[in-house]
Design a protein around this motif. Sequence first.
Motif, PDB file in Angstrom:
ATOM      1  N   PRO A   1      -2.356 -75.373  57.940  1.00 33.16           N
ATOM      2  CA  PRO A   1      -2.567 -74.854  59.297  1.00 33.16           C
ATOM      3  C   PRO A   1      -1.217 -74.772  60.001  1.00 33.16           C
ATOM      4  CG  PRO A   1      -3.328 -77.140  59.124  1.00 33.16           C
ATOM      5  CD  PRO A   1      -2.735 -76.781  57.798  1.00 33.16           C
ATOM      6  N   VAL A   2      -0.927 -73.662  60.682  1.00 33.00           N
ATOM      7  CA  VAL A   2       0.405 -73.577  61.303  1.00 33.00           C
ATOM      8  C   VAL A   2       0.545 -74.510  62.511  1.00 33.00           C
ATOM      9  CG1 VAL A   2       1.159 -71.333  60.411  1.00 33.00           C
ATOM     10  CG2 VAL A   2      -0.196 -71.428  62.516  1.00 33.00           C
ATOM     11  N   THR A   3      -0.575 -74.912  63.084  1.00 29.26           N
ATOM     12  CA  THR A   3      -0.483 -75.966  64.107  1.00 29.26           C
ATOM     13  C   THR A   3      -1.486 -77.063  63.789  1.00 29.26           C
ATOM     14  OG1 THR A   3      -2.219 -75.214  65.641  1.00 29.26           O
ATOM     15  CG2 THR A   3      -0.049 -74.194  65.885  1.00 29.26           C
TER      16      THR A   3
ATOM     17  N   ARG B   1      -2.755 -80.708  66.091  1.00 32.29           N
ATOM     18  CA  ARG B   1      -2.525 -81.480  67.300  1.00 32.29           C
ATOM     19  C   ARG B   1      -1.610 -82.686  67.050  1.00 32.29           C
ATOM     20  NH1 ARG B   1      -6.119 -84.842  70.678  1.00 32.29           N
ATOM     21  NH2 ARG B   1      -7.282 -85.130  68.765  1.00 32.29           N
ATOM     22  N   GLY B   2      -1.809 -83.335  65.901  1.00 33.10           N
ATOM     23  CA  GLY B   2      -1.024 -84.535  65.650  1.00 33.10           C
ATOM     24  C   GLY B   2       0.363 -84.262  65.094  1.00 33.10           C
ATOM     25  N   LYS B   3       0.656 -83.036  64.719  1.00 29.57           N
ATOM     26  CA  LYS B   3       1.904 -82.797  64.001  1.00 29.57           C
ATOM     27  C   LYS B   3       2.901 -81.905  64.732  1.00 29.57           C
ATOM     28  CE  LYS B   3       0.189 -83.665  59.355  1.00 29.57           C
ATOM     29  NZ  LYS B   3       0.605 -85.091  59.319  1.00 29.57           N
ATOM     30  N   ASN B   4       2.423 -80.949  65.501  1.00 32.72           N
ATOM     31  CA  ASN B   4       3.383 -80.072  66.196  1.00 32.72           C
ATOM     32  C   ASN B   4       2.717 -79.400  67.379  1.00 32.72           C
ATOM     33  OD1 ASN B   4       1.675 -78.222  65.095  1.00 32.72           O
ATOM     34  ND2 ASN B   4       3.243 -76.939  64.217  1.00 32.72           N
ATOM     35  N   SER B   5       3.524 -78.850  68.234  1.00 35.20           N
ATOM     36  CA  SER B   5       2.925 -78.150  69.371  1.00 35.20           C
ATOM     37  C   SER B   5       3.475 -76.745  69.524  1.00 35.20           C
ATOM     38  CB  SER B   5       3.137 -78.955  70.655  1.00 35.20           C
ATOM     39  OG  SER B   5       4.490 -79.326  70.738  1.00 35.20           O
ATOM     40  N   HIS B   6       4.276 -76.302  68.582  1.00 31.32           N
ATOM     41  CA  HIS B   6       4.698 -74.907  68.632  1.00 31.32           C
ATOM     42  C   HIS B   6       5.065 -74.390  67.245  1.00 31.32           C
ATOM     43  CE1 HIS B   6       8.806 -76.505  68.625  1.00 31.32           C
ATOM     44  NE2 HIS B   6       8.404 -77.309  69.570  1.00 31.32           N
ATOM     45  N   VAL B   7       5.005 -73.060  67.131  1.00 32.46           N
ATOM     46  CA  VAL B   7       5.312 -72.384  65.868  1.00 32.46           C
ATOM     47  C   VAL B   7       6.373 -71.338  66.141  1.00 32.46           C
ATOM     48  CG1 VAL B   7       4.356 -71.071  63.937  1.00 32.46           C
ATOM     49  CG2 VAL B   7       2.842 -72.467  65.353  1.00 32.46           C
ATOM     50  N   THR B   8       7.293 -71.184  65.233  1.00 29.74           N
ATOM     51  CA  THR B   8       8.315 -70.140  65.359  1.00 29.74           C
ATOM     52  C   THR B   8       8.230 -69.215  64.144  1.00 29.74           C
ATOM     53  OG1 THR B   8       9.735 -71.823  66.328  1.00 29.74           O
ATOM     54  CG2 THR B   8      10.790 -69.754  65.669  1.00 29.74           C
ATOM     55  N   PHE B   9       8.260 -67.936  64.386  1.00 27.22           N
ATOM     56  CA  PHE B   9       8.366 -66.983  63.267  1.00 27.22           C
ATOM     57  C   PHE B   9       9.795 -66.474  63.231  1.00 27.22           C
ATOM     58  CE2 PHE B   9       3.850 -65.835  64.659  1.00 27.22           C
ATOM     59  CZ  PHE B   9       3.281 -66.752  63.793  1.00 27.22           C
ATOM     60  N   PHE B  10      10.383 -66.489  62.072  1.00 27.85           N
ATOM     61  CA  PHE B  10      11.709 -65.874  61.989  1.00 27.85           C
ATOM     62  C   PHE B  10      11.848 -65.110  60.687  1.00 27.85           C
ATOM     63  CE2 PHE B  10      14.237 -68.556  59.040  1.00 27.85           C
ATOM     64  CZ  PHE B  10      13.382 -69.647  58.883  1.00 27.85           C
ATOM     65  N   THR B  11      12.824 -64.217  60.665  1.00 26.57           N
ATOM     66  CA  THR B  11      13.022 -63.434  59.446  1.00 26.57           C
ATOM     67  C   THR B  11      14.230 -63.935  58.670  1.00 26.57           C
ATOM     68  OG1 THR B  11      13.639 -61.283  58.545  1.00 26.57           O
ATOM     69  CG2 THR B  11      14.187 -61.675  60.854  1.00 26.57           C
TER      70      THR B  11
ATOM     71  N   VAL C   1       3.345 -79.879  58.779  1.00 29.83           N
ATOM     72  CA  VAL C   1       1.993 -79.369  58.479  1.00 29.83           C
ATOM     73  C   VAL C   1       1.820 -79.057  56.991  1.00 29.83           C
ATOM     74  CG1 VAL C   1       1.358 -78.459  60.761  1.00 29.83           C
ATOM     75  CG2 VAL C   1       2.750 -77.062  59.207  1.00 29.83           C
ATOM     76  N   VAL C   2       2.925 -78.838  56.295  1.00 27.32           N
ATOM     77  CA  VAL C   2       2.846 -78.498  54.869  1.00 27.32           C
ATOM     78  C   VAL C   2       2.107 -79.586  54.079  1.00 27.32           C
ATOM     79  CG1 VAL C   2       4.244 -78.208  52.759  1.00 27.32           C
ATOM     80  CG2 VAL C   2       4.864 -76.977  54.852  1.00 27.32           C
ATOM     81  N   THR C   3       2.275 -80.843  54.492  1.00 23.71           N
ATOM     82  CA  THR C   3       1.645 -81.936  53.732  1.00 23.71           C
ATOM     83  C   THR C   3       0.119 -81.896  53.818  1.00 23.71           C
ATOM     84  OG1 THR C   3       1.775 -83.357  55.671  1.00 23.71           O
ATOM     85  CG2 THR C   3       3.594 -83.512  54.088  1.00 23.71           C
ATOM     86  N   MET C   4      -0.396 -81.193  54.805  1.00 24.66           N
ATOM     87  CA  MET C   4      -1.854 -81.138  54.953  1.00 24.66           C
ATOM     88  C   MET C   4      -2.522 -80.378  53.814  1.00 24.66           C
ATOM     89  SD  MET C   4      -2.408 -80.839  58.975  1.00 24.66           S
ATOM     90  CE  MET C   4      -4.064 -81.378  58.671  1.00 24.66           C
ATOM     91  N   ARG C   5      -1.697 -79.650  53.086  1.00 22.74           N
ATOM     92  CA  ARG C   5      -2.199 -78.908  51.936  1.00 22.74           C
ATOM     93  C   ARG C   5      -2.869 -79.830  50.903  1.00 22.74           C
ATOM     94  NH1 ARG C   5      -1.373 -74.676  48.268  1.00 22.74           N
ATOM     95  NH2 ARG C   5      -0.622 -75.400  46.252  1.00 22.74           N
ATOM     96  N   ASP C   6      -2.354 -81.043  50.794  1.00 19.23           N
ATOM     97  CA  ASP C   6      -2.947 -81.981  49.824  1.00 19.23           C
ATOM     98  C   ASP C   6      -4.447 -82.131  50.075  1.00 19.23           C
ATOM     99  OD1 ASP C   6      -0.414 -82.340  48.920  1.00 19.23           O
ATOM    100  OD2 ASP C   6      -0.057 -84.205  50.033  1.00 19.23           O
ATOM    101  N   GLU C   7      -4.805 -82.062  51.339  1.00 15.10           N
ATOM    102  CA  GLU C   7      -6.187 -82.274  51.736  1.00 15.10           C
ATOM    103  C   GLU C   7      -6.946 -80.941  51.870  1.00 15.10           C
ATOM    104  OE1 GLU C   7      -7.917 -84.413  55.742  1.00 15.10           O
ATOM    105  OE2 GLU C   7      -5.753 -84.440  55.348  1.00 15.10           O
TER     106      GLU C   7
END
Length: 513
Positions: free
Chosen positions: A135-137, A139-149, A241-247
């Motif tokens: 998930p890109v956000t 609640r417990g891990k981050n409060s913003h997302v940035t897209f960059f190229t 958030v990448v670690t949430m993939r395990d679950e």
Amino acid sequence: MAAKTKTGKCFLVGAGPGDLGLVTLRAKECIEQAGVIVYDYLSNPEMLKWAPETAEIIYAGKRAGAHTLTQDEINALLIEKARAGKQVVRLKGGDPFVFGRGAEEAQMLAAAHVPFVVVPGITSAIAGPAYAGIPVTHRGKNSHVTFFTGHENPEKSETSIDFRALAQLGGTQVMLMGVERIESIAREMLANGMRSDMPVALIRWATTGRQETLVGNLGNIAERVAEKEFAAPAVAVFGDVVTMRDELNWFEHQSLSGKRIVVTRSRAQAGVLSEQLRALGADVIELPTIRIEPPSDLRAFAELVQDAHAYDWIVFTSPNGVTAFFDLFYKLYDDTRELGGARIAAIGPATAQRIKDFHLKVDLQPEEFVAESIVREFRKQGGVENLRILLARAEKARDLLPKELSALGAIVDEGFAYRTVPETRDDSGARRRLLEEGADLITFTSSSTVENFLALGLSWPEKMQVASIGPVTSKTARDRGLTVAVEARRHDIPGLVDAVCKFFLGKIDDERR
Ligand code: SAH
């Protein structure tokens, strides 16, 4: 004075990240009504099957390094086609305004006074991670997302990405493009103070059956990419958030994930089999093998259709025959009652269904889907002696039916409603994919799918095995020198899908029930 052509419109349409189910309803409508479609490397070409037969379909390319049309040529093309009065659909992967130069195309249309519409799409920047269980956000891990190229504009003298700002900002960072520059990007990130154990995931061909995910951290991701030869197109996610993939990794754990399966089909047929295989995670290559064309002598068929009311029975042997018949019928007449008292027979449930679609009753439908049993049914109904029968069928169909009906005393007219020809075009790029990437399995749902596939004369991909819907199809395949690895126990699409799952898993997938 020559009439001035009314300028058409250009629709800048987001084609979504790849999964056909992630295309918006508006996008689908645009495709269905398009006069011209200009599509790109990253928009799933299978959605072109929604286009009208008459639409002009143009591949604009843009595989990195292998431009088919330059950006200037694309711009000029959009303007030219719109000015010629066409509804132009410019299909762009993901969302048209998230990288990928959609905004520039819109500006150019605005400058040329070509009316345009923007249809947002689901961007790979969000859908890619989601399909990898990230998930890109949270609640417990981050409060913003940035897209960059990660794709630096070479015309710019200074670097366009402020890595120091990115490092300070934290949160989730999603990078589009630039997998091939991952080494220098990771180096910059580390040099600007990002932690080397920062989790990183790369997702390639996200949301399609080809999806693959590579996980690491900022310190080792470049090495892993090199080791696995992990190539574009990929989305990169940096953040906890990448670690949430395990679950949460759901998509890559389906019964057919990672299996590439060829489904042979004609352009107009519903892709039920493809849908079911895709729903189980398979990478389906839908390969059109035949195309339905008008009969060689359309006028002869039209004369029979015109006299349809004079027959006691009209017999249909395929859904295509039904469609061809009624297309003509309603060109000739505007009232269904012109069919008179003719009764209707249909071979097979799909044929019967097509007749019902026209709000007509099917008077006779044999249990078995073969010509022999239609003859048996007519016999049961008291025979056909002296009755006039119109048989609407494909050119070059088997002889048996008219002969047998004539032998029973019927007066039979054969109407050639359509003909099937080998599909020589490769609009969806399916053929190219099959030849370049190979496949694990090919499915055959009838003898004619075997014949039609072999008639294309493609070289057989190494390791591609055969799945057949039943013994008749298997026999045809064996007669033609193929080895059948899977045969469905129940001879229908769900039966075939079950057999394919069993084949790959060694067991039926219980979850699906
Ligand atoms: N407008 C697009 C992005 C265009 S830029 C969108 O909104 O998704 C092209 C980049 O998008 C690719 O280099 C890759 O980083 C990303 N991309 C698009 N589709 C992708 C997919 N199915 N899987 C992974 N990356 C994808």
